[in-house]
Design an enzyme around this catalytic site. Sequence first.
Site, PDB file in Angstrom:
ATOM      1  N   SER A  12      33.695  36.462  46.527  1.00  0.00           N
ATOM      2  CA  SER A  12      33.795  35.495  47.627  1.00  0.00           C
ATOM      3  C   SER A  12      32.532  34.651  47.769  1.00  0.00           C
ATOM      4  CB  SER A  12      34.030  36.222  48.953  1.00  0.00           C
ATOM      5  OG  SER A  12      35.171  37.016  48.883  1.00  0.00           O
ATOM      6  N   GLU A  71      42.469  46.609  42.810  1.00  0.00           N
ATOM      7  CA  GLU A  71      42.067  46.743  44.210  1.00  0.00           C
ATOM      8  C   GLU A  71      43.282  47.111  45.070  1.00  0.00           C
ATOM      9  OE1 GLU A  71      40.260  43.188  45.872  1.00  0.00           O
ATOM     10  OE2 GLU A  71      39.170  44.403  47.304  1.00  0.00           O
TER      11      GLU A  71
END
Length: 378
Positions: free
Chosen positions: A127, A242
Site C-alpha cells: 500500500s 492472504e
Amino acid sequence: MDLTFSEEEIEFRDELRDWLGSNPPGEEPRSDQDAAFAFRKEWQNSLFEGGWAAVHWPREYGGRDASLMQSAIFFEEMGRANAPLPANGLGLILAGPTIIAWGSDQQKDRFLLPILSAEEIWCQGFSEPEAGSDLAAVKTKAVQDGDEWVVTGQKVWTSVAQYSKWCMLVARTDPEAAKHKGLSYFLMDMEQEAVQIRPLVQITGEAEFNELFLEEARIPADNMLGGEGDGWNVALTTLMNERSGLGFFLQTQLRRALDRLVEDAKENGQIDDPVVAQALGEMHVRTETLRLLAYRGLSIIEQHGQPGPEGSLTKWLWSETNQMLSQLAVGIRGAKSLTEGDPWAYDLLRSRGNSIEGGTTEILKNIVAERVLGLPRK
Ligand SMILES: Cc1cc2nc3c(=O)[nH]c(=O)nc-3n(C[C@H](O)[C@H](O)[C@H](O)COP(=O)(O)OP(=O)(O)OC[C@H]3O[C@@H](n4cnc5c(N)ncnc54)[C@H](O)[C@@H]3O)c2cc1C
C-alpha cells in the site's frame, strides 16, 4: 463436500493435539507491544522446533505437505489451544508461499528457513498513500543501476515493519508500460539507512503499522522475485495466500471470543435476558456460517486449484461479525469492557480496522456483486 475426517487426518490431528498438550502456548502479554511480539516470536520458534511452523509448505522446504483439510485442522487446533498468531505470520502465510511459487533455487535456499524459525521477520510493502484498494496505481519507482535496483518512494500501513528484516516490495520499474504491466516485485533488505520507518499509532494506542520512506534504497538484482514486469502476477500470488490462509484462523478466533462472552453472560446473569440471548444466538449462527463457508472455500480450492471470489464473502462476514461481537460484549459486560487493559476494550478498538485490512468491505462487496452474483459492473 465430505466433512468426515479420514484416518490420516485424525492421526494428524491427534499428533498435533499431543504436541500442543506438551508445548502449551501460554498467555500472550497484552499490555506491551514489544513483549507481545517477543512472546509470539518465541512461540513460532517452538512451533518450528516441533516441525509445525508451516504445515502447508512442501516437506522439502521444512513444511509437512499438509493437505488443505490438514491445514484447516491445524488452524482449528491452534484456535482450541488459544495459541497466538506466530510473529512471522506475513513470512509464513505470504512471503514463503510466494517465494516457493516464484523464487529461484538460490532465493529459496536463502530465504525460506529463517522465515520458518522467525529469525528473519517479513513485512508487506504494497500500500501507498495513493494506492490501496487500487494496488496497480503504485508509484514507488525502481531504477536499475548495474546489478542493483535503486528504489525511491513511500509505502504506508506496513505492519510489523519495525521488527522486519525483509520487505515484500512492489515497485514500478517501467513508467511507460500499462499500469499493471510496469510493476516488479522485490525482496528488500530493511536494514539500510535509505529505509526510514515511522510508526503510525492506531486507536488501540499501539503502532502495529508504519510509514516507510525509501530514499534511493538499494536492492541487488538477484532479489527480484519473478522477472522484470511480473510484479502484478507475483503480488496476486501473495494476495491469494492472504485471503485463503487466514480464513480458518480468523473463524476459530471468533468462536473462542464468542465462547468467552457466553461464559461472561452466564456468570453475570445477562444470559437470562431474552434480548441478550437472541443477540448471542445470532453471533453463534454467524460464527457457524463462517466455519462452513471456510470449509466450502476449501472444496472450491480442491476443485479448481485456487481460491474463488467467494473468499471475499467470508472476509466481509468475518469483519462485520467481529465488530458486532466486540460491541455486544460492552453491552453484556458493562463499563469495565471500556477500561484500559481489558481484552474486550482492545478488541472493540482493534476490530475497527478489520473492515479495511486485507481488502475493504466496499471492495469485497464489489467482488461478490460482480463475480459471485454476476451483477453488471459499475
Ligand atoms: C490494520 C491494518 C493493517 C494493514 N497492513 C498492511 C500491510 O502490512 N501492508 C500493506 O501493504 N498494506 C496494509 N494495510 C493497508 C490496507 O491494505 C489498505 O488500507 C486497504 O487496501 C485500503 O486502501 P486505502 O487505505 O488506501 O483506502 P482507499 O483505497 O483509498 O479507499 C478509501 C475508501 O474508498 C473505498 N473505495 C475505494 N475504491 C472503491 C471502489 N472501487 N468501490 C467502492 N468503494 C471504494 C474504500 O472501501 C474505502 O472506504 C493495512 C491496513 C490496516 C487497517
